[in-house]
Design a protein around this motif. Structure first.
Motif, PDB file in Angstrom:
ATOM      1  N   LYS A   1       2.677  49.383 -36.964  1.00  0.00           N
ATOM      2  CA  LYS A   1       2.136  48.760 -38.372  1.00  0.00           C
ATOM      3  C   LYS A   1       1.154  49.821 -38.830  1.00  0.00           C
ATOM      4  CE  LYS A   1       1.037  45.487 -41.738  1.00  0.00           C
ATOM      5  NZ  LYS A   1       0.937  44.288 -42.577  1.00  0.00           N
ATOM      6  N   PHE A   2      -0.208  49.584 -37.535  1.00  0.00           N
ATOM      7  CA  PHE A   2      -1.196  50.014 -38.276  1.00  0.00           C
ATOM      8  C   PHE A   2      -0.850  51.608 -37.138  1.00  0.00           C
ATOM      9  CE2 PHE A   2      -1.993  45.920 -39.001  1.00  0.00           C
ATOM     10  CZ  PHE A   2      -3.164  46.219 -40.368  1.00  0.00           C
ATOM     11  N   ASN A   3      -0.121  52.150 -36.370  1.00  0.00           N
ATOM     12  CA  ASN A   3      -0.146  53.720 -35.536  1.00  0.00           C
ATOM     13  C   ASN A   3      -1.226  53.297 -34.649  1.00  0.00           C
ATOM     14  OD1 ASN A   3       2.188  54.243 -37.020  1.00  0.00           O
ATOM     15  ND2 ASN A   3       1.354  54.682 -38.279  1.00  0.00           N
ATOM     16  N   LEU A   4      -1.428  52.449 -34.383  1.00  0.00           N
ATOM     17  CA  LEU A   4      -1.973  52.565 -32.942  1.00  0.00           C
ATOM     18  C   LEU A   4      -1.720  53.024 -31.595  1.00  0.00           C
ATOM     19  CD1 LEU A   4      -3.013  48.689 -33.110  1.00  0.00           C
ATOM     20  CD2 LEU A   4      -3.972  50.268 -33.903  1.00  0.00           C
ATOM     21  N   GLU A   5      -3.040  53.760 -31.730  1.00  0.00           N
ATOM     22  CA  GLU A   5      -3.116  54.939 -29.994  1.00  0.00           C
ATOM     23  C   GLU A   5      -3.912  54.752 -28.889  1.00  0.00           C
ATOM     24  OE1 GLU A   5      -0.096  56.824 -29.515  1.00  0.00           O
ATOM     25  OE2 GLU A   5       0.568  56.284 -31.090  1.00  0.00           O
ATOM     26  N   ASP A   6      -3.533  55.258 -27.646  1.00  0.00           N
ATOM     27  CA  ASP A   6      -4.371  54.807 -26.395  1.00  0.00           C
ATOM     28  C   ASP A   6      -5.212  54.077 -26.503  1.00  0.00           C
ATOM     29  OD1 ASP A   6      -3.745  57.706 -26.040  1.00  0.00           O
ATOM     30  OD2 ASP A   6      -4.748  58.336 -27.433  1.00  0.00           O
ATOM     31  N   ILE A   7      -6.768  53.870 -26.784  1.00  0.00           N
ATOM     32  CA  ILE A   7      -7.618  52.840 -26.926  1.00  0.00           C
ATOM     33  C   ILE A   7      -7.469  51.891 -27.752  1.00  0.00           C
ATOM     34  CG2 ILE A   7     -10.433  52.295 -27.235  1.00  0.00           C
ATOM     35  CD1 ILE A   7      -9.808  54.018 -24.275  1.00  0.00           C
ATOM     36  N   GLN A   8      -6.749  52.146 -28.529  1.00  0.00           N
ATOM     37  CA  GLN A   8      -6.727  50.482 -29.832  1.00  0.00           C
ATOM     38  C   GLN A   8      -5.619  49.984 -29.093  1.00  0.00           C
ATOM     39  OE1 GLN A   8      -5.637  53.217 -33.349  1.00  0.00           O
ATOM     40  NE2 GLN A   8      -8.181  52.820 -34.163  1.00  0.00           N
ATOM     41  N   ARG A   9      -4.439  51.195 -28.706  1.00  0.00           N
ATOM     42  CA  ARG A   9      -3.391  50.563 -28.787  1.00  0.00           C
ATOM     43  C   ARG A   9      -3.948  49.329 -27.058  1.00  0.00           C
ATOM     44  NH1 ARG A   9      -0.241  51.589 -24.926  1.00  0.00           N
ATOM     45  NH2 ARG A   9       2.351  50.939 -24.446  1.00  0.00           N
ATOM     46  N   ALA A  10      -4.543  49.821 -26.144  1.00  0.00           N
ATOM     47  CA  ALA A  10      -4.848  49.159 -25.099  1.00  0.00           C
ATOM     48  C   ALA A  10      -5.426  47.794 -25.707  1.00  0.00           C
ATOM     49  CB  ALA A  10      -5.358  50.529 -24.178  1.00  0.00           C
ATOM     50  N   GLU A  11      -6.225  47.923 -25.934  1.00  0.00           N
ATOM     51  CA  GLU A  11      -7.270  47.047 -26.890  1.00  0.00           C
ATOM     52  C   GLU A  11      -6.403  45.847 -27.645  1.00  0.00           C
ATOM     53  OE1 GLU A  11     -10.739  44.852 -27.334  1.00  0.00           O
ATOM     54  OE2 GLU A  11      -9.743  45.937 -26.121  1.00  0.00           O
ATOM     55  N   ALA A  12      -5.235  45.574 -28.193  1.00  0.00           N
ATOM     56  CA  ALA A  12      -4.593  44.892 -28.659  1.00  0.00           C
ATOM     57  C   ALA A  12      -3.474  44.375 -28.123  1.00  0.00           C
ATOM     58  CB  ALA A  12      -3.087  46.129 -29.921  1.00  0.00           C
ATOM     59  N   LEU A  13      -3.390  45.163 -26.747  1.00  0.00           N
ATOM     60  CA  LEU A  13      -2.593  45.134 -26.025  1.00  0.00           C
ATOM     61  C   LEU A  13      -3.301  43.893 -25.030  1.00  0.00           C
ATOM     62  CD1 LEU A  13       0.221  47.581 -25.011  1.00  0.00           C
ATOM     63  CD2 LEU A  13       0.415  45.659 -26.247  1.00  0.00           C
ATOM     64  N   SER A  14      -4.433  44.324 -25.049  1.00  0.00           N
ATOM     65  CA  SER A  14      -5.643  43.444 -24.156  1.00  0.00           C
ATOM     66  C   SER A  14      -5.285  41.784 -25.068  1.00  0.00           C
ATOM     67  CB  SER A  14      -6.778  43.986 -23.113  1.00  0.00           C
ATOM     68  OG  SER A  14      -6.419  45.425 -22.947  1.00  0.00           O
ATOM     69  N   LYS A  15      -5.994  42.440 -25.593  1.00  0.00           N
ATOM     70  CA  LYS A  15      -6.087  40.798 -26.690  1.00  0.00           C
ATOM     71  C   LYS A  15      -4.639  39.611 -26.670  1.00  0.00           C
ATOM     72  CE  LYS A  15      -9.004  41.953 -30.334  1.00  0.00           C
ATOM     73  NZ  LYS A  15     -10.053  40.704 -30.060  1.00  0.00           N
ATOM     74  N   ALA A  16      -3.524  40.457 -26.788  1.00  0.00           N
ATOM     75  CA  ALA A  16      -2.874  39.257 -26.642  1.00  0.00           C
ATOM     76  C   ALA A  16      -2.500  38.841 -25.091  1.00  0.00           C
ATOM     77  CB  ALA A  16      -1.199  40.369 -27.090  1.00  0.00           C
ATOM     78  N   VAL A  17      -2.592  39.485 -24.251  1.00  0.00           N
ATOM     79  CA  VAL A  17      -2.333  39.567 -22.953  1.00  0.00           C
ATOM     80  C   VAL A  17      -3.314  38.256 -22.288  1.00  0.00           C
ATOM     81  CG1 VAL A  17      -3.206  39.824 -20.466  1.00  0.00           C
ATOM     82  CG2 VAL A  17      -2.014  41.082 -21.889  1.00  0.00           C
ATOM     83  N   LEU A  18      -4.875  38.635 -22.841  1.00  0.00           N
ATOM     84  CA  LEU A  18      -6.179  37.149 -22.913  1.00  0.00           C
ATOM     85  C   LEU A  18      -5.516  36.143 -23.444  1.00  0.00           C
ATOM     86  CD1 LEU A  18      -9.324  39.127 -23.023  1.00  0.00           C
ATOM     87  CD2 LEU A  18      -7.833  37.580 -21.190  1.00  0.00           C
ATOM     88  N   GLY A  19      -4.806  35.629 -24.384  1.00  0.00           N
ATOM     89  CA  GLY A  19      -4.386  35.378 -25.767  1.00  0.00           C
ATOM     90  C   GLY A  19      -3.412  34.006 -24.907  1.00  0.00           C
ATOM     91  N   ILE A  20      -2.311  34.993 -24.406  1.00  0.00           N
ATOM     92  CA  ILE A  20      -1.630  34.401 -23.171  1.00  0.00           C
ATOM     93  C   ILE A  20      -2.285  33.472 -22.334  1.00  0.00           C
ATOM     94  CG2 ILE A  20       0.746  34.506 -22.186  1.00  0.00           C
ATOM     95  CD1 ILE A  20       1.627  37.265 -23.832  1.00  0.00           C
ATOM     96  N   LEU A  21      -2.892  34.173 -21.560  1.00  0.00           N
ATOM     97  CA  LEU A  21      -3.714  33.303 -20.324  1.00  0.00           C
ATOM     98  C   LEU A  21      -4.430  32.551 -20.922  1.00  0.00           C
ATOM     99  CD1 LEU A  21      -4.481  36.061 -18.234  1.00  0.00           C
ATOM    100  CD2 LEU A  21      -2.850  35.099 -18.040  1.00  0.00           C
ATOM    101  N   ARG A  22      -4.893  32.515 -21.610  1.00  0.00           N
ATOM    102  CA  ARG A  22      -5.979  31.175 -22.452  1.00  0.00           C
ATOM    103  C   ARG A  22      -5.000  30.246 -22.717  1.00  0.00           C
ATOM    104  NH1 ARG A  22      -8.951  35.578 -24.737  1.00  0.00           N
ATOM    105  NH2 ARG A  22      -7.825  35.416 -26.696  1.00  0.00           N
ATOM    106  N   TYR A  23      -3.621  30.539 -23.408  1.00  0.00           N
ATOM    107  CA  TYR A  23      -2.617  29.165 -23.630  1.00  0.00           C
ATOM    108  C   TYR A  23      -1.864  29.170 -22.347  1.00  0.00           C
ATOM    109  CZ  TYR A  23       0.908  27.917 -26.300  1.00  0.00           C
ATOM    110  OH  TYR A  23       2.718  27.227 -26.956  1.00  0.00           O
ATOM    111  N   SER A  24      -1.782  29.662 -21.024  1.00  0.00           N
ATOM    112  CA  SER A  24      -1.108  29.330 -19.917  1.00  0.00           C
ATOM    113  C   SER A  24      -2.455  28.159 -19.473  1.00  0.00           C
ATOM    114  CB  SER A  24      -0.382  30.165 -19.159  1.00  0.00           C
ATOM    115  OG  SER A  24       0.016  31.131 -19.457  1.00  0.00           O
ATOM    116  N   ALA A  25      -3.269  28.066 -19.641  1.00  0.00           N
ATOM    117  CA  ALA A  25      -4.717  27.895 -18.721  1.00  0.00           C
ATOM    118  C   ALA A  25      -4.874  26.750 -19.815  1.00  0.00           C
ATOM    119  CB  ALA A  25      -5.880  28.312 -19.214  1.00  0.00           C
ATOM    120  N   VAL A  26      -4.208  26.438 -21.137  1.00  0.00           N
ATOM    121  CA  VAL A  26      -4.328  24.571 -21.766  1.00  0.00           C
ATOM    122  C   VAL A  26      -3.359  24.078 -21.173  1.00  0.00           C
ATOM    123  CG1 VAL A  26      -4.593  24.084 -24.211  1.00  0.00           C
ATOM    124  CG2 VAL A  26      -5.718  25.964 -23.638  1.00  0.00           C
ATOM    125  N   LYS A  27      -2.360  24.928 -21.319  1.00  0.00           N
ATOM    126  CA  LYS A  27      -1.087  23.734 -20.683  1.00  0.00           C
ATOM    127  C   LYS A  27      -1.224  23.409 -19.659  1.00  0.00           C
ATOM    128  CE  LYS A  27       3.500  25.069 -20.290  1.00  0.00           C
ATOM    129  NZ  LYS A  27       3.853  24.816 -19.134  1.00  0.00           N
TER     130      LYS A  27
END
Length: 555
Positions: A255-281
């Motif tokens: 949607k926002f045409n993220l590239e390089d660092i922006q794209r990697a940062e967005a994916l990093s936020k999602a990965v950390l969110g999934i790992l926190r979700y797994s830890a709580v579970k």
């Protein structure tokens, strides 16, 4: 351990900024000598009662304000978008106060999740999937015989290993005589992907609510991933949630045409969110969903006005990443004063822990070292979150009200509907009695009124007049009875019936439905005969035979 205690002490200091130094020192040191056992060493419920009682103290607990202010400073522990929901998950059994042993248990579980995923990334299994550069594994299932995963295609099903990465779903099926076949289902491209919970069973029979259905425009038929287990479908719900999170973050990137660092940062936020979700579970055996989920992009998608949250996240965070890095790439940083740019903290944190989400290696540390922290970039994001949470609370209150008025049982719902529509039912019965000429005078006056309306051309004003009357009644009740609650709607439930009586009632209802369908078919046949101006003939070999008496009526 020291970092965990330091952050908790910082939260205590934020909670009590005017407290004496000795009090804070006691709060800090009281947490030091006590080691709370985790799941690997035992259960906190079987720890020493004296030690546990020392820690469960109102003076050594943290509230929402302190946690939401301090915890997001470490992107591994919490995220600004989901920190409120994370606090609710950690304090769901402690009355909204966070104890140190719960906080410590969460961090230990988070550490185990990180080590587990890192071990999978470094294993030979990960190398067999031939992941792309910058692609990171976030979850794996089916690699143990006690927790199988089945892939259903049509009436066929194969066990195998299911892996979720930041870009796709991979399934490595185990088929005798065919070897280990790996199939990739891309989640990063825009191919109209749909994923939802569904039923599966042997030979395609929909029996068990334990599966996830995935389909896209690139597939000829839907794919079902079955997670067989006893009890509730917790594994299925977990995989459904994290897969949707990966889909949502990739939609955000497109949607926002993220590239390089922006794209990697967005994916990093999602990965950390999934790992926190797994830890709580894993630590507390809870999986928050809907408005209480701890997955960043899924929460923004579910919240009312979530698009405003995503826009604020892009404008006040990701857009500044692009500005800072492109600016620093052309000018040296030695002679520059600190600029108001944001740092890709999530990407940097994952990179330091061995996760590389950049397509070009050894790029993260070099570029991040020249960035400066932007002060105040989160104000717009916090405002959007506050407004969105306010609307979500109203929606939850409305849903709770709806759930309270739900009535179980077919007979009870029919009785409730009759009570609500009593006025309309009474009006319908009155009109029906007028058509039967039970009272000739009233029927004549009603007929004269109908003829006058038709003759005067007032039929076209009927529907608008009804809406105007409704609007006037609503306004009158709003301003004349402001603040007055509705009276209790009393409904007499029908007498309870045993199973045999219920079966007989169902059989009678089916018979009435059949009679109604027969009557409708007769009317349709009559219209058909009139339309074609012909008498239908009886076909002896026809599946639906029409009696001679029916033909006479049509003629």
């Amino acid at each position: 351990m020291n970092l965990r205690r330091l952050m908790f002490d910082m939260m205590l200091a934020w909670e009590n900024p005017g407290a004496e130094e000795g009090l804070l020192k006691n709060n800090s040191t009281s947490c030091n000598p006590v080691e709370i056992e985790d799941e690997d060493e035992g259960s906190i419920f079987y720890a020493n009662s004296t030690s546990l009682a020392v820690q469960v103290n109102d003076m050594k607990t943290v509230g929402l304000s302190a946690f939401t202010r301090i915890a997001p400073s470490c992107p591994i522990i919490a995220d600004l978008v989901t920190v409120h929901n994370l606090f609710d998950a950690l304090t769901c059994s402690s009355g909204g106060r966070l104890h140190y042993f719960v906080y410590d248990k969460y961090l230990k579980s988070l550490d185990r999740v990180f080590r587990s995923i890192k071990g999978v990334m470094q294993s030979s299994l990960a190398s067999s999937f031939n992941l792309d550069a910058g692609e990171c594994i976030v979850a794996i299932d089916g690699d143990k015989p006690i927790h199988p995963v089945l892939q259903h295609i049509g009436i066929s099903a194969w066990p195998g290993t299911l892996i979720l990465t930041t870009h796709a779903l991979y399934f490595q099926s185990i088929r005798v005589g065919y070897g280990d076949k790996i199939v990739k289902y891309d989640l990063a491209t825009d191919s109209n992907q749909v994923i939802k919970r569904d039923f599966t069973g042997p030979l395609g029979v929909r029996l068990f609510d334990k599966a996830v259905m995935y389909k896209s425009s690139t597939l000829t038929e839907p794919i079902y991933f079955d997670f067989p287990e006893l009890g509730s479908p917790s594994r299925r719900n977990y995989w459904l949630a994290i897969t949707r999170e990966v889909m949502q973050v990739n939609r955000f990137i497109r949607k926002f045409n993220l590239e390089d660092i922006q794209r990697a940062e967005a994916l990093s936020k999602a990965v950390l969110g999934i790992l926190r979700y797994s830890a709580v579970k894993e630590a507390f055996h809870i999986a928050p969903s809907h408005f209480k989920t701890t997955l960043t992009f899924s929460l923004a998608e579910k919240l009312p006005k979530g698009d405003m949250v995503l826009e604020a996240l892009y404008n006040n965070y990701f857009q500044l990443l692009d500005t800072s890095l492109s600016h620093l790439a052309t000018e040296p940083a030695v002679d520059k004063a600190p600029q108001t740019h944001s740092v890709p903290f999530s990407l940097y944190a994952l990179s330091r822990m061995g996760f590389n989400l950049l397509k070009r290696k050894n790029e993260t540390g070099k570029e991040i070292s020249f960035c400066a922290v932007c002060v105040g970039v989160t104000k717009s994001l916090e405002a959007a979150l506050q407004e969105s949470f306010l609307y979500s609370e109203r929606i939850e209150a409305a849903r709770a009200t709806v759930d309270q008025v739900k009535v179980e049982g077919l007979d009870a719902n029919v009785a409730l509907m009759q009570e609500i529509l009593f006025s309309f039912i009474h009006a319908g019965k009155l009109i029906y009695s007028l058509t039967k000429w039970e009272d000739p005078l009233k029927s004549f006056l009603f007929l004269a009124f109908i003829l006058y309306v038709i003759q005067s051309g007032l039929v076209s004003y009927t529907v608008p007049s009804v809406f105007i009357v409704f609007a006037v009644v609503m306004l009158w009740h709003k301003y004349s009875e402001e603040g007055k609650l509705l009276e209790v709607l009393e409904v007499r439930p029908p007498p309870a019936k045993n199973p045999v009586e219920q079966i007989l009632i169902l059989q009678e209802a089916i018979s009435k439905l059949e009679d109604t369908l027969q009557a409708v078919n007769i009317v349709l046949l009559k219209f058909r005969a009139l339309l074609f101006a012909a008498v239908p003939k009886v076909c002896p070999c026809c599946c639906f035979r029409i009696r001679v008496c029916l033909l006479r009526d049509i003629a």
